[in-house]
Design a protein around this motif. Structure first.
Motif, PDB file in Angstrom:
ATOM      1  N   GLU A 163      -7.822   5.051   2.096  1.00 31.99           N
ATOM      2  CA  GLU A 163      -7.079   5.851   1.132  1.00 31.99           C
ATOM      3  C   GLU A 163      -7.859   7.139   0.864  1.00 31.99           C
ATOM      4  N   PRO A 164      -7.185   8.281   0.811  1.00 36.89           N
ATOM      5  CA  PRO A 164      -7.900   9.514   0.515  1.00 36.89           C
ATOM      6  C   PRO A 164      -8.672   9.399  -0.804  1.00 36.89           C
ATOM      7  N   TRP A 189      -6.750  -0.842   8.917  1.00 33.90           N
ATOM      8  CA  TRP A 189      -6.198  -0.254   7.696  1.00 33.90           C
ATOM      9  C   TRP A 189      -6.810   1.129   7.490  1.00 33.90           C
ATOM     10  N   PRO A 190      -5.986   2.136   7.257  1.00 36.91           N
ATOM     11  CA  PRO A 190      -6.542   3.471   7.014  1.00 36.91           C
ATOM     12  C   PRO A 190      -7.203   3.526   5.643  1.00 36.91           C
ATOM     13  N   TYR A 241      -2.278   9.529   5.394  1.00 38.69           N
ATOM     14  CA  TYR A 241      -2.597   8.137   5.045  1.00 38.69           C
ATOM     15  C   TYR A 241      -1.340   7.273   5.136  1.00 38.69           C
ATOM     16  N   ARG A 242      -0.254   7.760   4.580  1.00 35.58           N
ATOM     17  CA  ARG A 242       0.989   6.999   4.586  1.00 35.58           C
ATOM     18  C   ARG A 242       1.528   6.822   6.006  1.00 35.58           C
ATOM     19  N   SER A 245       1.246   4.179  -3.129  1.00 36.50           N
ATOM     20  CA  SER A 245       0.966   5.599  -2.897  1.00 36.50           C
ATOM     21  C   SER A 245       2.223   6.466  -2.936  1.00 36.50           C
ATOM     22  N   ARG A 250       0.834  -1.209   0.000  1.00 35.10           N
ATOM     23  CA  ARG A 250       0.000   0.000   0.000  1.00 35.10           C
ATOM     24  C   ARG A 250       0.868   1.257   0.000  1.00 35.10           C
ATOM     25  N   ALA A 256      -3.511  14.984   3.214  1.00 39.10           N
ATOM     26  CA  ALA A 256      -4.317  13.766   3.348  1.00 39.10           C
ATOM     27  C   ALA A 256      -3.489  12.544   2.961  1.00 39.10           C
ATOM     28  N   TRP A 257      -2.722  12.643   1.890  1.00 36.86           N
ATOM     29  CA  TRP A 257      -1.885  11.521   1.476  1.00 36.86           C
ATOM     30  C   TRP A 257      -0.747  11.273   2.453  1.00 36.86           C
TER      31      TRP A 257
END
Length: 84
Positions: free
Chosen positions: A78-79, A75-76, A50-51, A28, A24, A46-47
């Motif tokens: 994804e934006p 698991w977060p 997420y990471r 990204s 993942r 946001a990214w």
């Protein structure tokens, strides 16, 4: 007569989660590049968030749960609509 496989070890479960997390993160990678054309700073953040959340998965309570496909793995998301 069928022979059942032994249950995966804690290390195997942890490695499976880290491998899924790493896939993942790799998917990204482009969104973290400074020249990626995000729509705005909020999209970029946001990214990045997420990471970071992906990197934090092994630190969450319950790790390694029952493996990477356990619904309990946090698991977060994804934006959405934040690609730029």
């Amino acid at each position: 007569m069928a022979v059942e496989s032994p249950a995966p070890s804690v290390d195997q479960l942890a490695n499976a989660i880290r491998a899924k997390r790493d896939r993942r993160l790799a998917a990204s990678d482009r969104y973290r590049l400074p020249d990626y054309p995000h729509a705005d700073e909020a999209a970029r953040q946001a990214w990045l968030g997420y990471r970071q959340a992906l990197r934090n998965v092994p630190e969450q309570e319950g790790f390694p749960w029952s493996g990477a496909n356990d619904p309990a793995v946090p698991w977060p998301a994804e934006p959405v609509g934040e690609q730029g």
